[in-house]
Structures are given as structure tokens and as C-alpha cells.
Design a protein around this motif. Structure first.
Motif, PDB file in Angstrom:
ATOM      1  N   LYS A 232     -37.683   0.838 -26.173  1.00 48.98           N
ATOM      2  CA  LYS A 232     -36.813   2.004 -26.011  1.00 48.98           C
ATOM      3  C   LYS A 232     -35.391   1.518 -25.707  1.00 48.98           C
ATOM      4  O   LYS A 232     -35.181   0.789 -24.740  1.00 48.98           O
ATOM      5  N   PRO A 233     -34.432   1.927 -26.541  1.00 50.38           N
ATOM      6  CA  PRO A 233     -33.056   1.471 -26.311  1.00 50.38           C
ATOM      7  C   PRO A 233     -32.388   2.205 -25.137  1.00 50.38           C
ATOM      8  O   PRO A 233     -32.945   3.158 -24.584  1.00 50.38           O
ATOM      9  N   GLU A 234     -31.194   1.760 -24.789  1.00 55.99           N
ATOM     10  CA  GLU A 234     -30.370   2.459 -23.794  1.00 55.99           C
ATOM     11  C   GLU A 234     -29.732   3.672 -24.480  1.00 55.99           C
ATOM     12  O   GLU A 234     -29.389   3.616 -25.660  1.00 55.99           O
ATOM     13  N   PHE A 235     -29.521   4.751 -23.729  1.00 54.40           N
ATOM     14  CA  PHE A 235     -28.955   5.968 -24.300  1.00 54.40           C
ATOM     15  C   PHE A 235     -27.727   6.409 -23.522  1.00 54.40           C
ATOM     16  O   PHE A 235     -27.634   6.188 -22.318  1.00 54.40           O
ATOM     17  N   GLN A 236     -26.808   7.055 -24.240  1.00 56.74           N
ATOM     18  CA  GLN A 236     -25.581   7.561 -23.636  1.00 56.74           C
ATOM     19  C   GLN A 236     -25.824   8.823 -22.805  1.00 56.74           C
ATOM     20  O   GLN A 236     -25.097   9.104 -21.873  1.00 56.74           O
ATOM     21  N   ASN A 237     -26.878   9.597 -23.200  1.00 58.80           N
ATOM     22  CA  ASN A 237     -27.138  10.855 -22.502  1.00 58.80           C
ATOM     23  C   ASN A 237     -28.597  11.270 -22.700  1.00 58.80           C
ATOM     24  O   ASN A 237     -29.327  10.662 -23.481  1.00 58.80           O
ATOM     25  N   LYS A 238     -29.011  12.279 -21.987  1.00 57.43           N
ATOM     26  CA  LYS A 238     -30.404  12.747 -22.024  1.00 57.43           C
ATOM     27  C   LYS A 238     -30.759  13.297 -23.401  1.00 57.43           C
ATOM     28  O   LYS A 238     -31.881  13.099 -23.882  1.00 57.43           O
ATOM     29  N   GLU A 239     -29.852  13.978 -24.063  1.00 56.06           N
ATOM     30  CA  GLU A 239     -30.138  14.528 -25.391  1.00 56.06           C
ATOM     31  C   GLU A 239     -30.468  13.410 -26.384  1.00 56.06           C
ATOM     32  O   GLU A 239     -31.419  13.521 -27.159  1.00 56.06           O
ATOM     33  N   ALA A 240     -29.714  12.324 -26.355  1.00 53.56           N
ATOM     34  CA  ALA A 240     -29.977  11.200 -27.259  1.00 53.56           C
ATOM     35  C   ALA A 240     -31.337  10.572 -26.950  1.00 53.56           C
ATOM     36  O   ALA A 240     -32.090  10.223 -27.864  1.00 53.56           O
ATOM     37  N   GLU A 241     -31.664  10.442 -25.677  1.00 52.17           N
ATOM     38  CA  GLU A 241     -32.962   9.883 -25.285  1.00 52.17           C
ATOM     39  C   GLU A 241     -34.107  10.770 -25.759  1.00 52.17           C
ATOM     40  O   GLU A 241     -35.091  10.293 -26.336  1.00 52.17           O
ATOM     41  N   LEU A 242     -33.994  12.073 -25.537  1.00 54.88           N
ATOM     42  CA  LEU A 242     -35.044  13.000 -25.947  1.00 54.88           C
ATOM     43  C   LEU A 242     -35.200  13.029 -27.469  1.00 54.88           C
ATOM     44  O   LEU A 242     -36.325  13.096 -27.985  1.00 54.88           O
ATOM     45  N   THR A 243     -34.085  12.956 -28.183  1.00 51.95           N
ATOM     46  CA  THR A 243     -34.135  12.941 -29.649  1.00 51.95           C
ATOM     47  C   THR A 243     -34.896  11.716 -30.127  1.00 51.95           C
ATOM     48  O   THR A 243     -35.775  11.817 -30.990  1.00 51.95           O
ATOM     49  N   TRP A 244     -34.583  10.560 -29.564  1.00 50.80           N
ATOM     50  CA  TRP A 244     -35.275   9.325 -29.955  1.00 50.80           C
ATOM     51  C   TRP A 244     -36.767   9.435 -29.655  1.00 50.80           C
ATOM     52  O   TRP A 244     -37.607   9.110 -30.493  1.00 50.80           O
ATOM     53  N   GLU A 245     -37.097   9.896 -28.455  1.00 54.73           N
ATOM     54  CA  GLU A 245     -38.510  10.024 -28.056  1.00 54.73           C
ATOM     55  C   GLU A 245     -39.268  10.975 -28.986  1.00 54.73           C
ATOM     56  O   GLU A 245     -40.403  10.708 -29.355  1.00 54.73           O
ATOM     57  N   ALA A 246     -38.645  12.093 -29.351  1.00 54.34           N
ATOM     58  CA  ALA A 246     -39.312  13.099 -30.177  1.00 54.34           C
ATOM     59  C   ALA A 246     -39.472  12.661 -31.625  1.00 54.34           C
ATOM     60  O   ALA A 246     -40.369  13.127 -32.322  1.00 54.34           O
ATOM     61  N   GLU A 247     -38.610  11.773 -32.087  1.00 52.78           N
ATOM     62  CA  GLU A 247     -38.616  11.394 -33.504  1.00 52.78           C
ATOM     63  C   GLU A 247     -39.263  10.045 -33.772  1.00 52.78           C
ATOM     64  O   GLU A 247     -39.276   9.591 -34.914  1.00 52.78           O
ATOM     65  N   HIS A 248     -39.824   9.396 -32.778  1.00 55.03           N
ATOM     66  CA  HIS A 248     -40.460   8.092 -32.990  1.00 55.03           C
ATOM     67  C   HIS A 248     -41.940   8.177 -32.666  1.00 55.03           C
ATOM     68  O   HIS A 248     -42.315   8.887 -31.741  1.00 55.03           O
ATOM     69  N   PRO A 249     -42.765   7.485 -33.379  1.00 53.57           N
ATOM     70  CA  PRO A 249     -42.409   6.650 -34.521  1.00 53.57           C
ATOM     71  C   PRO A 249     -42.201   7.474 -35.788  1.00 53.57           C
ATOM     72  O   PRO A 249     -42.741   8.569 -35.920  1.00 53.57           O
ATOM     73  N   LYS A 250     -41.417   6.931 -36.693  1.00 49.62           N
ATOM     74  CA  LYS A 250     -41.229   7.508 -38.025  1.00 49.62           C
ATOM     75  C   LYS A 250     -42.064   6.670 -38.983  1.00 49.62           C
ATOM     76  O   LYS A 250     -41.843   5.472 -39.109  1.00 49.62           O
ATOM     77  N   TYR A 251     -43.020   7.310 -39.616  1.00 52.27           N
ATOM     78  CA  TYR A 251     -43.936   6.594 -40.499  1.00 52.27           C
ATOM     79  C   TYR A 251     -43.422   6.564 -41.933  1.00 52.27           C
ATOM     80  O   TYR A 251     -42.759   7.491 -42.381  1.00 52.27           O
TER      81      TYR A 251
END
Length: 175
Positions: free
Chosen positions: A21-40
Motif C-alpha cells: 500500500k503506497p503513501e497517500f496525500q489524503n483519505k479520498e486517495a487512500e480509499l480510492t486505491w483500496e476500493a479499486e485494488h486489485p485490478k485483474y
């Protein structure tokens, strides 16, 4: 419209499940990454067969996926790629692709009760009427995007049915 497509099996030990999990600038970016991974993709697994249309499948479903022989464990739908007309399956009821901690929705996906005003983030419970499961989580609202975050991973299939989102014992929305 039934359009044949591919079924790809993703192994439970896929490197996709161990992404750092990378570092994020804000909570929205973190949640977006969490919700969209993994991408198959097709190249993340093994092409095991075809299907007669993605409209016949839901996340967590076994029926129709297990017509493909040779699997040691039952296969479950773990993702559906509508743009590529592709079903991704995983073997076993504990496959990591069956679970997630964060879910993303468009604000229009929810049916809001009584023009509820949300002061994001807000503690919520989700109630699934068919399974009678109640789970604690947090709702985040960013303009037109809603995220539901849970402390632990939950079954993605819970969202196959109608879900009530409850705050202070009041249903504030339904998915």
C-alpha cells in the motif's frame, strides 16, 4: 444480450494480493486505491473457459463457474469486467478476491431517505436483509462518490442484495 466471454481463474497466491500500500496525500486517495485494488486482467491468471453472458453472474456465485472441470476446490466469481466481458474466478470459499475492506459507490447508486445531510465521515451499520448480517463501518462522502470502509475485510457478495445504511438507528440510505 448474451455475449460469450472468457472466465479467468486468479490464483489465491497471486502477487496482486500482496501489493504494498503506497503513501497517500489524503483519505479520498487512500480509499480510492483500496476500493479499486486489485485490478485483474487476462494475464493475471489462467484462461479456464467461457461464459454465456456476464449478466448471469454475481460476485461470490458458484453456479455456472463450476461447469469447468478439473478444479480441486469450488470456483467463485471474484470480479466481473463488463468492458472486457470477462469473469474472474477464484478457487475456494476463502479466496482473497471474495473479500474487501473498502467499497466505492456513486452517490446516485444510493437511495437516500428524507434528504439526509451527511457530515462525512460518519459511523454506520450496514444491514443485509437476506443474510441478516449487520456490520459496523464508516461512510465517507466526497462530492458524488461514497466509500464504505470496514475495520476488517467483509464478503463482497453482501452487496448482491439490498443493503440498508443505518446511522443512530435510522436508515439513511439503501443500496
Amino acid at each position: 444480450m448474451n455475449i460469450k466471454g472468457q472466465i479467468v481463474e486468479i490464483p489465491s497466491n497471486s502477487p496482486l494480493y500482496g501489493l504494498q500500500k503506497p503513501e497517500f496525500q489524503n483519505k479520498e486517495a487512500e480509499l480510492t486505491w483500496e476500493a479499486e485494488h486489485p485490478k485483474y486482467s487476462l494475464f493475471d491468471g489462467i484462461l479456464i473457459g467461457d461464459h454465456d453472458g456476464i449478466e448471469h453472474f454475481k460476485i461470490g456465485q458458484r453456479k455456472g463457474v463450476n461447469k469447468i472441470g478439473g478444479a480441486k476446490e469450488s470456483l467463485y466469481v471474484i470480479a466481473i469486467d463488463k468492458s472486457e466481458n470477462r469473469i474472474f474466478a477464484g478457487a475456494g470459499h476463502n479466496h482473497p478476491g471474495l473479500f474487501a475492506k473498502v467499497f466505492k459507490f456513486s452517490k446516485s447508486d444510493l437511495k437516500w431517505n428524507n434528504d439526509v445531510l451527511i457530515d462525512s465521515p460518519v459511523s454506520i451499520k450496514i444491514e443485509n436483509q437476506s443474510t441478516k448480517k449487520n456490520l459496523d463501518g464508516t461512510l465517507y462522502l466526497f462530492e458524488e462518490i461514497i466509500f464504505l470502509e470496514f475495520e476488517k475485510e467483509i464478503e463482497k457478495a453482501i452487496f448482491n442484495d439490498s443493503i440498508n445504511i443505518v446511522n443512530n438507528n435510522n436508515i439513511i440510505a439503501t443500496i
